[in-house]
Motif scaffolding. Structure first.
Motif, short mmCIF file in Angstrom:
data_model
loop_
_atom_site.label_atom_id
_atom_site.label_comp_id
_atom_site.label_asym_id
_atom_site.label_seq_id
_atom_site.Cartn_x
_atom_site.Cartn_y
_atom_site.Cartn_z
N GLN A 179 0.83 -1.20 0.00
CA GLN A 179 0.00 0.00 0.00
C GLN A 179 0.87 1.25 0.00
OE1 GLN A 179 -1.20 -1.05 4.39
NE2 GLN A 179 -1.98 1.01 3.97
N PRO A 180 0.42 2.33 -0.66
CA PRO A 180 1.20 3.57 -0.65
C PRO A 180 1.41 4.06 0.78
CG PRO A 180 -0.57 3.67 -2.27
CD PRO A 180 -0.81 2.43 -1.46
N ILE A 181 2.61 4.50 1.08
CA ILE A 181 2.91 4.91 2.45
C ILE A 181 2.09 6.14 2.84
CG2 ILE A 181 4.83 6.49 1.96
CD1 ILE A 181 6.29 5.12 4.37
N GLY A 182 1.63 6.89 1.84
CA GLY A 182 0.79 8.06 2.12
C GLY A 182 -0.57 7.70 2.69
N THR A 183 -0.99 6.41 2.57
CA THR A 183 -2.27 5.99 3.12
C THR A 183 -2.16 5.62 4.60
OG1 THR A 183 -1.94 3.66 2.50
CG2 THR A 183 -2.98 5.11 0.87
N LEU A 184 -0.94 5.55 5.13
CA LEU A 184 -0.76 5.24 6.54
C LEU A 184 -1.01 6.47 7.39
CD1 LEU A 184 2.56 3.14 6.47
CD2 LEU A 184 0.21 2.32 6.27
N SER A 185 -1.33 6.26 8.64
CA SER A 185 -1.48 7.37 9.56
C SER A 185 -0.11 7.96 9.88
CB SER A 185 -2.14 6.90 10.87
OG SER A 185 -1.26 6.03 11.57
N GLY B 42 1.31 8.32 12.72
CA GLY B 42 2.00 7.46 13.67
C GLY B 42 2.61 6.25 13.01
N GLU B 43 1.88 5.63 12.07
CA GLU B 43 2.39 4.46 11.37
C GLU B 43 3.60 4.81 10.52
OE1 GLU B 43 -1.52 1.61 10.71
OE2 GLU B 43 -1.29 3.39 9.44
N ARG B 44 3.58 5.98 9.87
CA ARG B 44 4.72 6.40 9.06
C ARG B 44 5.95 6.62 9.94
NH1 ARG B 44 0.73 9.50 6.40
NH2 ARG B 44 1.42 11.44 7.40
N GLN B 45 5.75 7.21 11.13
CA GLN B 45 6.86 7.38 12.05
C GLN B 45 7.44 6.02 12.46
OE1 GLN B 45 8.54 9.91 13.25
NE2 GLN B 45 7.32 11.72 12.76
N CYS B 46 6.57 5.05 12.70
CA CYS B 46 7.02 3.72 13.12
C CYS B 46 7.81 3.03 12.01
CB CYS B 46 5.83 2.88 13.55
SG CYS B 46 4.98 3.50 15.01
N VAL B 47 7.37 3.20 10.75
CA VAL B 47 8.10 2.62 9.63
C VAL B 47 9.50 3.24 9.55
CG1 VAL B 47 8.21 2.48 7.11
CG2 VAL B 47 6.06 2.01 8.29
N ALA B 48 9.59 4.56 9.75
CA ALA B 48 10.88 5.25 9.69
C ALA B 48 11.81 4.75 10.80
CB ALA B 48 10.68 6.75 9.80
N ILE B 49 11.27 4.51 11.99
CA ILE B 49 12.08 3.99 13.10
C ILE B 49 12.57 2.58 12.79
CG2 ILE B 49 12.00 3.26 15.52
CD1 ILE B 49 9.99 5.58 15.97
N ASP C 96 13.11 13.90 15.35
CA ASP C 96 12.74 15.31 15.38
C ASP C 96 11.24 15.45 15.59
OD1 ASP C 96 12.48 18.04 15.01
OD2 ASP C 96 12.64 17.93 12.82
N GLU C 97 10.83 15.77 16.81
CA GLU C 97 9.42 16.02 17.14
C GLU C 97 8.50 14.93 16.55
OE1 GLU C 97 8.28 18.38 19.03
OE2 GLU C 97 9.63 20.10 18.98
N PRO C 98 8.72 13.66 16.87
CA PRO C 98 7.93 12.59 16.23
C PRO C 98 6.45 12.60 16.59
CG PRO C 98 9.22 11.70 18.05
CD PRO C 98 9.67 13.12 17.86
N THR C 99 6.07 13.24 17.70
CA THR C 99 4.66 13.23 18.11
C THR C 99 3.99 14.58 17.95
OG1 THR C 99 5.24 13.73 20.42
CG2 THR C 99 5.13 11.40 19.80
N ALA C 100 4.68 15.54 17.31
CA ALA C 100 4.19 16.92 17.29
C ALA C 100 2.82 17.06 16.63
CB ALA C 100 5.20 17.83 16.58
N GLN D 168 -2.11 7.98 18.76
CA GLN D 168 -1.00 7.77 17.84
C GLN D 168 0.34 8.13 18.49
OE1 GLN D 168 -1.21 9.07 13.80
NE2 GLN D 168 -3.40 8.75 13.65
N SER D 169 0.34 9.15 19.34
CA SER D 169 1.57 9.52 20.06
C SER D 169 2.02 8.36 20.94
CB SER D 169 1.34 10.76 20.91
OG SER D 169 1.09 11.90 20.12
N GLY D 170 1.07 7.71 21.58
CA GLY D 170 1.39 6.56 22.42
C GLY D 170 2.00 5.43 21.63
N VAL D 171 1.49 5.19 20.42
CA VAL D 171 2.03 4.13 19.56
C VAL D 171 3.47 4.45 19.18
CG1 VAL D 171 1.84 3.05 17.29
CG2 VAL D 171 -0.22 3.44 18.66
N VAL D 172 3.72 5.70 18.78
CA VAL D 172 5.08 6.09 18.39
C VAL D 172 6.04 5.96 19.57
CG1 VAL D 172 6.51 8.02 17.64
CG2 VAL D 172 4.32 7.60 16.52
N LEU D 173 5.63 6.41 20.75
CA LEU D 173 6.50 6.31 21.93
C LEU D 173 6.82 4.86 22.26
CD1 LEU D 173 4.96 9.08 24.22
CD2 LEU D 173 7.12 9.17 22.95
N LYS D 174 5.87 3.97 21.99
CA LYS D 174 6.12 2.54 22.24
C LYS D 174 7.25 2.04 21.35
CE LYS D 174 3.33 -0.74 20.69
NZ LYS D 174 2.17 -1.65 20.54
#
Length: 287
Positions: free
Chosen positions: A155-161, A163-170, A184-188, A194-200
């Motif tokens: 699926q195109p990465i633009g269809t992700l939320s 938070g999901e895009r941040q997680c893929v980058a990590i 750089d400000e991943p939860t801004a 979604q912030s909770g998911v990224v912090l996890k």
């Protein structure tokens, strides 16, 4: 025993400084963007850099990521004094930076963005081509190792939320062997969930042995995962703490301005002041 001490017991190298900035300064002409800033990044720990807009967070990121050189102080990578030539030099030294805009191609699939700039190939000469099957499978397995189960890596990465895009980058940084991950400000721009998911997943990168630099203006997010805290104000350090030496309330107070905020609250307190309504109460239309 704190989480940091527990990780140190499991891995003696967790207290080895992967990156260290010692009284680093950066000038743009007569403008002091950073002045005598110190920061330590250890394996298996999260170092949080907090500050409002204009505090110097972006300049600090650019120095660590190799985009700009520092003008004074010492920048060490695994104990070695260094001046990074460019971002590729930083990557080669194990420093990966995930910027707020993520630098992804929205219409390309997740697996294509995962390998963007590092695509494996197969075949030789005129028959050389991208190894699409390997990229798909590697992306899927690398995400699963981080606990990220996407519906479809095609699926195109633009269809992700966000938070999901941040997680893929990590997950991408972890897969390509980063030792230090700068976020750089991943939860801004994210909501609470979604912030909770990224912090996890930030914590998962820490538990995988990476040294993480979390740039944020949110002390609550920083305190949830952070081991060390550096507060910046107008390009200078206003405070530095470890997790066991500061409470969330105190960190929030210092982040909000501390004594300056208290002074402002006194100024804003109600006082009798002049009678601007000529003796009438607000809402009284009687002539």
């Amino acid at each position: 025993m704190t989480a940091t001490e527990a990780r140190a017991t499991q891995d003696p190298d967790s207290h080895r400084a992967l990156v260290e900035l010692d009284h680093v300064s950066k000038y743009y002409g007569n403008v002091k963007a950073l002045q005598d800033v110190s920061l330590e990044v250890h394996a298996g720990e999260i170092s949080c850099v907090l500050g409002d807009n204009g505090a110097g967070k972006s300049t600090l990121i650019k120095i660590i990521s190799g985009l700009h050189r520092h003008d004074a102080g010492t920048f060490r990578i695994e104990g070695e004094d260094t001046h990074l030539a460019n971002p590729r030099d930083a990557l080669d030294r194990g420093i990966a930076t995930v910027y707020q805009d993520l630098a992804v191609v929205p219409l390309m699939p997740v697996w294509r963005n995962f390998f963007l700039g590092s695509e494996p190939t197969k075949g030789k000469g005129p028959f050389k081509r991208l190894d699409v099957a390997a990229m798909r499978e590697t992306t899927r397995s690398a995400l699963l190792r981080m606990g990220i189960d996407l519906r479809d890596v095609d699926q195109p990465i633009g269809t992700l939320s966000g938070g999901e895009r941040q997680c893929v980058a990590i997950a991408r940084a972890v897969h390509f062997g980063a030792k230090v991950l700068v976020l750089d400000e991943p939860t801004a721009a994210l909501g609470v969930k979604q912030s909770g998911v990224v912090l996890k997943y930030v914590a998962a990168a820490r538990d995988a042995g990476l040294g993480v630099v979390l740039i944020t203006h949110n002390p609550h997010h920083a305190y949830l995962v952070g081991d060390r805290f550096v507060l910046l104000k107008r390009g200078a350090m206003s405070a530095a703490h470890t997790k066991d030496s500061v409470t969330l309330d105190e960190l929030t107070r210092q982040m909000a301005g501390g004594s300056e905020l208290e002074e402002l609250s006194h100024e804003l307190e109600r006082s009798p002041g002049p009678d601007l309504l000529g003796g009438r109460t607000a809402g009284d239309d009687t002539p």
